[in-house]
Design a protein around this motif. Structure first.
Motif, mmCIF file in Angstrom:
data_model
loop_
_atom_site.group_PDB
_atom_site.id
_atom_site.type_symbol
_atom_site.label_atom_id
_atom_site.label_comp_id
_atom_site.label_asym_id
_atom_site.label_seq_id
_atom_site.Cartn_x
_atom_site.Cartn_y
_atom_site.Cartn_z
ATOM 1 N N HIS A 1 0.791 -1.236 0.000
ATOM 2 C CA HIS A 1 0.000 0.000 0.000
ATOM 3 C C HIS A 1 0.821 1.283 0.000
ATOM 4 N N ARG A 2 2.135 1.191 0.034
ATOM 5 C CA ARG A 2 2.983 2.384 -0.026
ATOM 6 C C ARG A 2 4.082 2.156 -1.044
ATOM 7 N N GLY A 3 4.709 3.225 -1.447
ATOM 8 C CA GLY A 3 5.849 3.095 -2.348
ATOM 9 C C GLY A 3 5.458 3.076 -3.811
ATOM 10 N N TRP A 4 6.193 2.302 -4.573
ATOM 11 C CA TRP A 4 6.088 2.296 -6.031
ATOM 12 C C TRP A 4 5.147 1.224 -6.551
ATOM 13 N N MET A 5 4.433 1.572 -7.631
ATOM 14 C CA MET A 5 3.627 0.630 -8.391
ATOM 15 C C MET A 5 4.061 0.778 -9.842
ATOM 16 N N CYS A 6 4.545 -0.311 -10.420
ATOM 17 C CA CYS A 6 4.991 -0.294 -11.819
ATOM 18 C C CYS A 6 4.272 -1.395 -12.578
ATOM 19 N N TYR A 7 3.587 -1.032 -13.649
ATOM 20 C CA TYR A 7 2.964 -2.107 -14.410
ATOM 21 C C TYR A 7 3.992 -2.678 -15.373
ATOM 22 N N VAL A 8 4.022 -4.005 -15.441
ATOM 23 C CA VAL A 8 5.066 -4.693 -16.198
ATOM 24 C C VAL A 8 4.528 -5.516 -17.361
ATOM 25 N N TRP A 9 3.224 -5.792 -17.366
ATOM 26 C CA TRP A 9 2.681 -6.607 -18.451
ATOM 27 C C TRP A 9 1.183 -6.385 -18.568
ATOM 28 N N ASN A 10 0.715 -6.338 -19.786
ATOM 29 C CA ASN A 10 -0.718 -6.402 -20.025
ATOM 30 C C ASN A 10 -0.967 -6.922 -21.433
ATOM 31 N N ASP A 11 -1.986 -7.735 -21.536
ATOM 32 C CA ASP A 11 -2.488 -8.183 -22.831
ATOM 33 C C ASP A 11 -4.003 -8.272 -22.698
ATOM 34 N N THR A 12 -4.663 -8.957 -23.585
ATOM 35 C CA THR A 12 -6.126 -8.988 -23.535
ATOM 36 C C THR A 12 -6.670 -9.749 -22.334
ATOM 37 N N ASP A 13 -5.842 -10.582 -21.697
ATOM 38 C CA ASP A 13 -6.307 -11.393 -20.575
ATOM 39 C C ASP A 13 -5.654 -11.044 -19.235
ATOM 40 N N VAL A 14 -4.380 -10.705 -19.252
ATOM 41 C CA VAL A 14 -3.603 -10.598 -18.012
ATOM 42 C C VAL A 14 -3.035 -9.194 -17.833
ATOM 43 N N PHE A 15 -3.098 -8.720 -16.593
ATOM 44 C CA PHE A 15 -2.464 -7.462 -16.192
ATOM 45 C C PHE A 15 -1.555 -7.784 -15.014
#
Length: 147
Positions: free
Chosen positions: A31-45
């Motif tokens: 709940h604190r610090g960094w959030m980095c998205y690393v992958w997304n496609d039509t099914d998975v995030f």
């Protein structure tokens, strides 16, 4: 009021929310610090949660589509070959290890994976535009303080 059957069932929605709440209380990077998205496609995030000064990272993998296998090791440099399943919507997977080169999730499954690293994603140039900070904080392990 919670249905007593929900409290007793090992795979209930009540138990899942309880476990998620406990994980959030115990683990600052959730709940604190960094959030980095690393992958997304039509099914998975998938995204990571990191805190400066802490070498433990949480990798969240959410499947909104059909059963899928993703190779996050090829997408995230320095991702270790294995990660621990801290929590899954499929309770049978809790405590398992997954290969980061082939993370399989069922339809509508969510995973909270944990691994250690000395090279966080948010410090990598190729992820700078995919990282966001919430409640900036840093953990200093020598004194066991958060500042």
């Amino acid at each position: 009021k919670v249905d007593p059957a929900q409290k007793q069932a090992s795979n209930s929605t009540y138990r899942l929310y309880r476990e998620l709440s406990l994980l959030r209380q115990m683990e600052l990077p959730i709940h604190r610090g960094w959030m980095c998205y690393v992958w997304n496609d039509t099914d998975v995030f998938a995204y990571v949660r990191e805190l400066d000064g802490l070498n433990r990272v949480f990798l969240i993998v959410l499947n909104f589509g059909k059963t899928s296998t993703v190779n996050l090791a090829s997408q995230v440099p320095d991702l270790p070959p294995e990660a621990n399943v801290r929590l899954s919507t499929n309770f049978e997977r809790n405590g398992d290890k997954v290969q980061t080169s082939q993370i399989t999730t069922d339809s509508e499954e969510g995973l909270v994976l944990e691994y250690t690293t000395s090279n966080p994603v948010h410090n990598r140039e190729e992820f700078k535009d995919r990282c966001y900070i919430s409640q900036k904080a840093c953990y200093f392990s020598a004194l066991d303080i958060l500042y």
